[in-house]
Design a protein around this motif. Structure first.
Motif, PDB file in Angstrom:
ATOM      1  N   GLU A 196      -6.475   0.072   9.133  1.00  0.00           N
ATOM      2  CA  GLU A 196      -7.588   0.023   8.176  1.00  0.00           C
ATOM      3  C   GLU A 196      -7.272  -0.933   7.026  1.00  0.00           C
ATOM      4  O   GLU A 196      -8.142  -1.693   6.585  1.00  0.00           O
ATOM      5  N   TRP A 197      -6.048  -0.891   6.555  1.00  0.00           N
ATOM      6  CA  TRP A 197      -5.668  -1.754   5.431  1.00  0.00           C
ATOM      7  C   TRP A 197      -5.681  -3.222   5.859  1.00  0.00           C
ATOM      8  O   TRP A 197      -6.170  -4.087   5.123  1.00  0.00           O
ATOM      9  N   PRO A 213       0.794  -1.234   0.000  1.00  0.00           N
ATOM     10  CA  PRO A 213       0.000   0.000   0.000  1.00  0.00           C
ATOM     11  C   PRO A 213       0.822   1.279   0.000  1.00  0.00           C
ATOM     12  O   PRO A 213       0.332   2.320  -0.452  1.00  0.00           O
ATOM     13  N   TYR A 214       2.085   1.224   0.472  1.00  0.00           N
ATOM     14  CA  TYR A 214       2.910   2.438   0.491  1.00  0.00           C
ATOM     15  C   TYR A 214       3.562   2.723  -0.855  1.00  0.00           C
ATOM     16  O   TYR A 214       4.080   3.821  -1.071  1.00  0.00           O
ATOM     17  N   GLY A 238      -9.079  -4.414   5.985  1.00  0.00           N
ATOM     18  CA  GLY A 238      -9.587  -4.586   4.630  1.00  0.00           C
ATOM     19  C   GLY A 238      -9.168  -5.916   4.026  1.00  0.00           C
ATOM     20  O   GLY A 238      -9.965  -6.581   3.346  1.00  0.00           O
ATOM     21  N   ILE A 239      -7.930  -6.320   4.268  1.00  0.00           N
ATOM     22  CA  ILE A 239      -7.459  -7.623   3.783  1.00  0.00           C
ATOM     23  C   ILE A 239      -8.242  -8.758   4.445  1.00  0.00           C
ATOM     24  O   ILE A 239      -8.636  -9.730   3.790  1.00  0.00           O
ATOM     25  N   PHE A 266       1.919  -1.520   8.017  1.00  0.00           N
ATOM     26  CA  PHE A 266       0.643  -1.415   7.305  1.00  0.00           C
ATOM     27  C   PHE A 266      -0.408  -0.880   8.271  1.00  0.00           C
ATOM     28  O   PHE A 266      -0.432  -1.241   9.447  1.00  0.00           O
ATOM     29  N   SER A 267      -1.281  -0.049   7.758  1.00  0.00           N
ATOM     30  CA  SER A 267      -2.270   0.606   8.609  1.00  0.00           C
ATOM     31  C   SER A 267      -3.302  -0.386   9.117  1.00  0.00           C
ATOM     32  O   SER A 267      -3.555  -1.442   8.507  1.00  0.00           O
ATOM     33  N   THR A 270       2.669  -7.688   8.879  1.00  0.00           N
ATOM     34  CA  THR A 270       1.942  -6.459   9.212  1.00  0.00           C
ATOM     35  C   THR A 270       2.875  -5.253   9.224  1.00  0.00           C
ATOM     36  O   THR A 270       2.428  -4.112   9.081  1.00  0.00           O
ATOM     37  N   ASP A 292      -5.493   2.323  -4.766  1.00  0.00           N
ATOM     38  CA  ASP A 292      -6.221   1.628  -3.709  1.00  0.00           C
ATOM     39  C   ASP A 292      -5.926   0.134  -3.869  1.00  0.00           C
ATOM     40  O   ASP A 292      -6.547  -0.556  -4.683  1.00  0.00           O
ATOM     41  N   THR A 293      -4.956  -0.360  -3.098  1.00  0.00           N
ATOM     42  CA  THR A 293      -4.527  -1.744  -3.290  1.00  0.00           C
ATOM     43  C   THR A 293      -5.600  -2.751  -2.881  1.00  0.00           C
ATOM     44  O   THR A 293      -5.637  -3.866  -3.405  1.00  0.00           O
ATOM     45  N   LEU A 294      -6.463  -2.385  -1.946  1.00  0.00           N
ATOM     46  CA  LEU A 294      -7.562  -3.269  -1.599  1.00  0.00           C
ATOM     47  C   LEU A 294      -8.517  -3.428  -2.779  1.00  0.00           C
ATOM     48  O   LEU A 294      -8.957  -4.545  -3.105  1.00  0.00           O
TER      49      LEU A 294
END
Length: 421
Positions: free
Chosen positions: A219-220, A173-174, A223-224, A216-217, A206, A180-182
């Motif tokens: 939220e992300w 994601p960075y 989402g995964i 990794f956040s 993580t 938006d990788t999700l």
């Protein structure tokens, strides 16, 4: 240097690496310190690449290990029933898993992290009857063939010598803030023209450690977990380097309030730098046949003694809380280091794993190597990771006293200022 390094240079393989950055012969170690043959003391911000979360020769763990050795306790037992295994399993279940509301079966693979990852991959593919795995760009999962297929750095992959298949690598994601990788993963799974088949599992750290210290956040991560739930995909968290309280939680995924299907552990789960690895998985996934995945040194008995003692230290010393508290000290130093040249230096991290990113000084690691060498000259040991090895990794032991922590961070800050400032 007065030390004799000729036997290493003459007899040891060229594959040796860390010794090239720290050209001295170490003899003893205690807590956050290493000592060489000439009696020099070094502050250790390398921490056995994460294998020494409780420091060198922790007194409590050492006492338990020596006591067991002197008792003539069984040392090698394959996967037979033993008292150390019973005690470790019971302690892990009652003191680690149950208080966190986790229900996992425990598998003892071979004694290293890559053994744990290989077992996790094999089990995921067996359960879901699909060969593919999604892994993240920037991830590092080990050097055996299945694990290195997940790993993305070019040098590690080149060593395999064969095609590395059955893995789809997803941008972390960075890497592309505009992506938006999700949604990207969702599209791969739902678009009938994506050309990508549904995998058995998604594996991730993580916090990408060797990938350059990239947390990794929350939220992300959630989402995964949601994507895996909706698409019948197993979520594997590789907690080998950033687990065992390194981030401020025993399991690095706890901060996101998620429960992976499979978790791999090694490094500091061995307690004393002992080789040890675990695979944790939800009970319904335990479809192994007896002996279907095995190894001569799975569940090494002395590691079980050290691992239990290490967990007792972690709980009795309230290590998770101490890490979250002392994280503030490291974070303040990181901001001061960034301020030396804010247009060139980036910093990031969580808990007791941080990175000073010097990629924008030069992408091939010359600046980071100069900083590492300057730190070593002033008796501080740090590692380089990430793209071009341009990131200085800061990873002290979790029980380090504040004075020593600040002293090491002062050396690092001065080294960056000398080289970059």
């Amino acid at each position: 240097m007065t030390q004799n390094t000729r036997p290493f240079e003459e007899y040891e393989s060229e594959v040796r690496s860390y010794c090239r950055n720290f050209p001295t012969v170490f003899t003893t170690a205690k807590g956050p310190f290493l000592y060489d043959e000439d009696g020099r003391e070094y502050i250790d911000f390398f921490c056995g690449a994460g294998g020494l979360n409780y420091g060198h020769n922790n007194d409590y763990i050492k006492e338990k290990v020596v006591e067991y050795l002197q008792s003539d306790g069984v040392m090698h037992a394959l996967d037979m029933y033993t008292a150390p295994k019973r005690e470790f399993l019971t302690f892990y279940e009652e003191k680690i898993l149950k208080p966190r509301g986790l229900n996992y079966k425990i598998q003892f693979p071979g004694p290293t992290g890559t053994n744990a990852v290989e077992a996790a991959l094999k089990l995921a593919r067996k359960v879901k009857k699909r060969p593919g795995i999604f892994a993240m760009m920037g991830g590092f999962h080990g050097m055996t063939l299945g694990s290195v297929a997940l790993t993305t750095d070019a040098a590690s992959r080149a060593g395999a010598g064969v095609p590395l298949t059955n893995v789809t690598h997803i941008p972390a994601p960075y890497m592309f803030p505009e992506l938006d990788t999700l949604k990207y993963i969702e599209t791969l799974l739902t678009d009938d023209h994506s050309g990508v088949e549904k995998p058995a599992a998604i594996i991730l750290e993580t916090v990408q450690a060797d990938g350059g210290i990239n947390p990794f956040s929350v939220e992300w991560l959630r989402g995964i977990r949601d994507i895996c739930d909706r698409h019948d995909i197993l979520m594997i968290v590789d907690d080998i380097q950033v687990g065992c309280a390194r981030t401020g939680w025993f399991f690095s995924f706890e901060r996101a309030d998620i429960v992976p299907d499979i978790v791999t552990q090694s490094k500091s789960i061995g307690g004393y730098g002992m080789p040890f690895a675990l695979v944790l998985f939800k009970p319904e996934l335990d479809i192994w046949s007896p002996g279907e995945h095995n190894g001569t040194f799975r569940g090494y008995q002395l590691s079980m003694i050290a691992a239990r003692a290490g967990l007792e230290v972690m709980l009795n010393e309230h290590v998770e809380e101490k890490v979250r508290d002392k994280e503030k000290i490291i974070a303040r130093y990181m901001e001061e280091i960034k301020a030396i040249a804010p247009e060139k230096i980036k910093v990031r991290g969580i808990g007791f794993v941080w990175g000073v990113d010097l990629y924008h000084c030069d992408p091939d690691g010359k600046t980071s190597k100069a900083v590492l060498d300057e730190c070593f000259r002033h008796n501080l040991i740090v590692e380089r990771v990430g793209r071009g090895n341009a990131v200085i990794k800061v990873m002290p032991e979790l029980l380090i006293d504040e004075e020593t922590l600040r002293r090491g961070l002062d050396v690092l800050k001065a080294a960056v200022k000398t080289v970059v400032g």
